[in-house]
Design a protein around this motif. Structure first.
Motif, PDB file in Angstrom:
ATOM      1  N   VAL A 158       0.837  -1.193   0.000  1.00 21.69           N
ATOM      2  CA  VAL A 158       0.000   0.000   0.000  1.00 21.69           C
ATOM      3  C   VAL A 158       0.870   1.241   0.000  1.00 21.69           C
ATOM      4  N   GLU A 159       1.902   1.215   0.845  1.00 22.08           N
ATOM      5  CA  GLU A 159       2.775   2.382   0.931  1.00 22.08           C
ATOM      6  C   GLU A 159       3.446   2.652  -0.416  1.00 22.08           C
ATOM      7  N   SER A 160       3.865   1.585  -1.090  1.00 17.82           N
ATOM      8  CA  SER A 160       4.535   1.744  -2.383  1.00 17.82           C
ATOM      9  C   SER A 160       3.572   2.233  -3.444  1.00 17.82           C
ATOM     10  N   ALA A 161       2.347   1.705  -3.394  1.00 16.27           N
ATOM     11  CA  ALA A 161       1.396   1.978  -4.469  1.00 16.27           C
ATOM     12  C   ALA A 161       0.777   3.374  -4.381  1.00 16.27           C
ATOM     13  N   VAL A 162       0.391   3.808  -3.166  1.00 11.75           N
ATOM     14  CA  VAL A 162      -0.356   5.065  -3.077  1.00 11.75           C
ATOM     15  C   VAL A 162       0.532   6.301  -3.169  1.00 11.75           C
ATOM     16  N   GLY A 163       1.864   6.080  -3.106  1.00  9.60           N
ATOM     17  CA  GLY A 163       2.769   7.223  -3.172  1.00  9.60           C
ATOM     18  C   GLY A 163       2.499   8.088  -4.402  1.00  9.60           C
ATOM     19  N   ALA A 164       2.092   7.448  -5.491  1.00 12.01           N
ATOM     20  CA  ALA A 164       1.883   8.160  -6.747  1.00 12.01           C
ATOM     21  C   ALA A 164       0.495   8.806  -6.838  1.00 12.01           C
ATOM     22  N   ALA A 165      -0.460   8.269  -6.062  1.00 12.76           N
ATOM     23  CA  ALA A 165      -1.826   8.788  -6.158  1.00 12.76           C
ATOM     24  C   ALA A 165      -2.069   9.872  -5.112  1.00 12.76           C
ATOM     25  N   GLU A 166      -2.221  11.111  -5.576  1.00  8.39           N
ATOM     26  CA  GLU A 166      -2.310  12.284  -4.694  1.00  8.39           C
ATOM     27  C   GLU A 166      -3.322  12.146  -3.561  1.00  8.39           C
ATOM     28  N   GLU A 167      -4.593  11.852  -3.935  1.00  7.70           N
ATOM     29  CA  GLU A 167      -5.650  11.937  -2.925  1.00  7.70           C
ATOM     30  C   GLU A 167      -5.580  10.840  -1.868  1.00  7.70           C
ATOM     31  N   PHE A 168      -4.907   9.713  -2.193  1.00  5.17           N
ATOM     32  CA  PHE A 168      -4.802   8.644  -1.200  1.00  5.17           C
ATOM     33  C   PHE A 168      -3.424   8.596  -0.544  1.00  5.17           C
ATOM     34  N   SER A 169      -2.625   9.604  -0.836  1.00  4.06           N
ATOM     35  CA  SER A 169      -1.234   9.521  -0.376  1.00  4.06           C
ATOM     36  C   SER A 169      -1.131   9.480   1.154  1.00  4.06           C
ATOM     37  N   TRP A 170      -2.185   9.962   1.849  1.00  3.00           N
ATOM     38  CA  TRP A 170      -2.125   9.922   3.322  1.00  3.00           C
ATOM     39  C   TRP A 170      -2.004   8.501   3.851  1.00  3.00           C
ATOM     40  N   ILE A 171      -2.511   7.530   3.045  1.00  2.70           N
ATOM     41  CA  ILE A 171      -2.502   6.137   3.524  1.00  2.70           C
ATOM     42  C   ILE A 171      -1.074   5.655   3.787  1.00  2.70           C
ATOM     43  N   GLN A 172      -0.136   6.192   2.998  1.00  2.00           N
ATOM     44  CA  GLN A 172       1.240   5.701   3.161  1.00  2.00           C
ATOM     45  C   GLN A 172       1.806   5.990   4.562  1.00  2.00           C
ATOM     46  N   TYR A 173       1.228   6.999   5.230  1.00  2.00           N
ATOM     47  CA  TYR A 173       1.757   7.350   6.552  1.00  2.00           C
ATOM     48  C   TYR A 173       1.461   6.305   7.623  1.00  2.00           C
ATOM     49  N   ILE A 174       0.483   5.421   7.376  1.00  2.00           N
ATOM     50  CA  ILE A 174       0.199   4.398   8.398  1.00  2.00           C
ATOM     51  C   ILE A 174       1.150   3.213   8.289  1.00  2.00           C
ATOM     52  N   SER A 175       1.901   3.130   7.232  1.00  2.00           N
ATOM     53  CA  SER A 175       2.791   1.980   7.069  1.00  2.00           C
ATOM     54  C   SER A 175       4.171   2.269   7.662  1.00  2.00           C
ATOM     55  N   PRO A 176       4.687   1.364   8.496  1.00  2.00           N
ATOM     56  CA  PRO A 176       6.023   1.602   9.054  1.00  2.00           C
ATOM     57  C   PRO A 176       7.100   1.668   7.978  1.00  2.00           C
ATOM     58  N   THR A 177       6.842   1.028   6.838  1.00  2.00           N
ATOM     59  CA  THR A 177       7.863   1.026   5.774  1.00  2.00           C
ATOM     60  C   THR A 177       8.123   2.448   5.251  1.00  2.00           C
ATOM     61  N   HIS A 178       7.147   3.347   5.464  1.00  2.00           N
ATOM     62  CA  HIS A 178       7.300   4.732   4.997  1.00  2.00           C
ATOM     63  C   HIS A 178       8.426   5.455   5.742  1.00  2.00           C
ATOM     64  N   TYR A 179       8.713   4.970   6.954  1.00  2.00           N
ATOM     65  CA  TYR A 179       9.643   5.702   7.825  1.00  2.00           C
ATOM     66  C   TYR A 179      11.054   5.104   7.856  1.00  2.00           C
ATOM     67  N   TYR A 180      11.307   4.164   6.972  1.00  2.00           N
ATOM     68  CA  TYR A 180      12.668   3.620   6.885  1.00  2.00           C
ATOM     69  C   TYR A 180      13.049   3.521   5.408  1.00  2.00           C
ATOM     70  N   SER A 181      13.950   4.390   4.980  1.00  2.00           N
ATOM     71  CA  SER A 181      14.365   4.395   3.572  1.00  2.00           C
ATOM     72  C   SER A 181      15.868   4.195   3.505  1.00  2.00           C
TER      73      SER A 181
END
Lengths: 261, 305
Positions: free
Chosen positions: A200-223
């Motif tokens: 989900v974090e990987s997929a929604v990064g590109a979609a503007e209106e759903f981009s908030w969803i990526q913030y619930i995934s821990p993977t968003h915070y480790y790059s």
């Protein structure tokens, strides 16, 4: 104090050593493979991959050793593989003790439920330390061996920053473990959840209106890839992960405290 | 104050009322048998006493600690041994590893002494254990920290008869040393051999609290014999003959009358075969607590709590 941690750690030792050897062998293969192929070929591969996949696998700069390691090892193994492993492994802990009637005996000990849960969780420190230290060392040694260079500080940083991330994964597993009565259900739920969060974090990064969803995934915070390439990271991300870890640990404590065994 | 005190203990799982207003007291130094058929709610009581389950209402204390008070219960648990009905150990570790772990948490002063009586193969992994070996390992961990109170759920299930007898002897010795033993069972003959007092649980309700002797006297004997038709009619007319069942060329009944009367009567008939034994638990219930088991008890249930 820590009798349970000691016992659980000794039970984990064998599996952790095998896992560490396995990951080290994979790292050896990946580094060796890098030494075979022409760097410009990788750049072309990276170009041809859709942006969402580039994001998901961290293969932006696949042509350099840092980018290569970031994609093939730190995104693929650390972020996805070990993330799932830590969640899965923690999910089995309490649920299987309850399912197999072990919890009855453990709770007859003169030890509080909260201490027992913490001590069991603390046994995750063994894979956390062993994998980071050994695989980090092996990676550095092999990179040097094939005549490439990687900034050792960046490598250490990539490993250090993975610790809060893996702790969150283990804490997600622990919450599932105290919530569900059957180990197999908790473990599968952990695998599924971690995989979905990452996708989900990987997929929604590109979609503007759903981009908030990526913030619930821990993977968003480790790059790991940017850390390896030029040492850039957000300290805030590690802080969010640590806060999430503590929050999940408290949730698991409350759930475990209140439930009937 | 009793070692264990239950006061109106109730546990409602929603679909089943596992413990319904159960009250009794276990005194220091006694062997208390908690008897009831499978599914009566014995394990629920035990798990509540150990703080594993939260009672729906009512309360209980163990060694003075209220089961609602986790801190007090943790202190008490240093002086409690527990042998659960289903023994869960990690399969890949050895018996010695299990005992090491338990000893590190609650001490194992009597471990060696116990290993001389109960003999599980401690150097082997648990996955190779028979149920009897697991049971013996369970008994050792329950007693090795020399607790004041030992709570056991079906302690002898899985043990061979020889080890069962050794266990019974061991339990009596422990009691003489001042320990209080509380154990559940669905086998009356087992309980009566070592217990001083018995509480009987049925469908979650405490239906009896008796000295073993009283219970057995009133429980009667199970008599099964093959004899003539005429003898059958006369025997069933005797005082104290209950719950008569006829089969091919014989009858069986529960006899609660005077033994000599029965023997004299038998001597006047042609008896082909006879078997006098302790009645099964279910029959004791039937006789002791109403014929269909659902009715009012014949006997006033006394509660000392």
């Amino acid at each position: 104090m820590l009798e349970t941690t000691r016992y659980e750690t000794s039970r984990r030792l064998r599996g952790t050593v095998i896992l560490t050897i396995g990951v080290s062998l994979y790292v050896s293969f990946i580094v060796w493979y890098f030494s075979l192929v022409d760097a410009s070929a990788y750049a072309q591969i990276a170009e041809s991959v859709p942006p969402a996949m580039r994001e998901a696998f961290g293969i932006q700069t696949i042509g350099t050793i840092e980018g290569w390691l970031g994609g093939q090892i730190y995104t693929f193994v650390w972020l996805v593989g070990l993330g799932i492993y830590f969640a899965y492994s923690a999910a089995g802990k309490v649920a299987s003790d309850i399912e197999n009637d072990r919890m009855d005996l453990l709770l007859s000990f003169p030890v509080s439920r909260s201490q027992l849960l913490l001590e069991k969780f603390a046994s995750m420190v063994l894979p956390l330390v062993l994998l980071n230290v050994v695989v980090g060392g092996v990676t550095y040694g092999l990179v040097v061996a094939i005549g490439e260079t990687v900034d050792p500080m960046h490598l250490v940083l990539a490993h250090l920053l993975s610790i809060p991330y893996l702790l969150v994964c283990a804490a997600i597993g622990t919450v599932l473990s105290v919530l569900v009565n059957r180990a197999a259900v908790a473990e599968r739920a952990a695998i599924g959840l971690m995989f979905v969060l990452w996708l989900v974090e990987s997929a929604v990064g590109a979609a503007e209106e759903f981009s908030w969803i990526q913030y619930i995934s821990p993977t968003h915070y480790y790059s790991p890839t940017p850390v390896l390439i030029d040492g850039t990271y957000e300290i805030m991300d590690a802080g969010i992960l640590l806060a999430g870890f503590l929050g999940l640990l408290i949730v698991s404590q409350v759930l475990f405290q209140r439930r009937d065994i | 104050m009793g070692v264990i005190e239950l006061d109106g203990l109730t546990k409602d799982y929603g679909d089943v009322l596992a413990n319904d207003d159960v009250s009794f007291t276990v005194e220091t130094g006694e062997i208390f048998g908690y008897l009831g058929p499978n599914g009566a709610g014995k394990t629920t009581t035990i798990r509540t006493l150990l703080g594993l389950l939260e009672p729906t209402s009512g309360t209980a204390t163990v060694l003075g600690a209220d089961v609602h008070d986790e801190d007090a219960l943790i202190d008490a648990k240093q002086r409690i041994g527990y042998l659960p009905a289903h023994l869960g150990f990690n399969e890949e570790v050895t018996g010695a590893d299990v005992l090491d772990y338990h000893a590190s948490v609650k001490s194992g002063d009597r471990r060696d002494e116990l290993l001389e009586i109960f003999t599980p193969p401690v150097e082997r992994p648990i996955r190779e254990y028979s149920s009897g070996n697991k049971r013996m390992l369970g008994i050792i961990q329950a007693f090795m920290h020399d607790p004041e109170l030992v709570i056991m759920d079906e302690p002898t299930s899985g043990l061979d008869p020889l080890k069962q007898e050794e266990f019974n002897e061991f339990a009596r010795d422990e009691c003489e040393r001042g320990k209080t033993l509380f154990f559940s069972s669905h086998v009356l003959s087992e309980v009566r051999r070592i217990c001083d007092r018995i509480g009987i649980l049925r469908d979650g309700k405490l239906v009896g609290l008796e000295d073993v002797e009283t219970l057995m006297e009133q429980g009667g004997k199970h008599v099964r014999l093959r004899t003539t038709d005429e003898a059958r009619t006369e025997l069933t007319a005797l005082d104290g003959v209950n719950d008569v069942q006829t089969f091919a060329d014989g009858i069986q009944f529960i006899y609660t009358g005077e033994y000599n009367t029965l023997l004299r009567e038998l001597a006047t008939h042609d008896v082909h075969e006879i078997d006098i034994s302790e009645p099964p638990l279910e029959d004791v219930f039937m006789h002791y607590y109403g014929v269909d088991g659902e009715g009012e008890p014949n006997q006033e249930v006394q509660s000392d709590a």
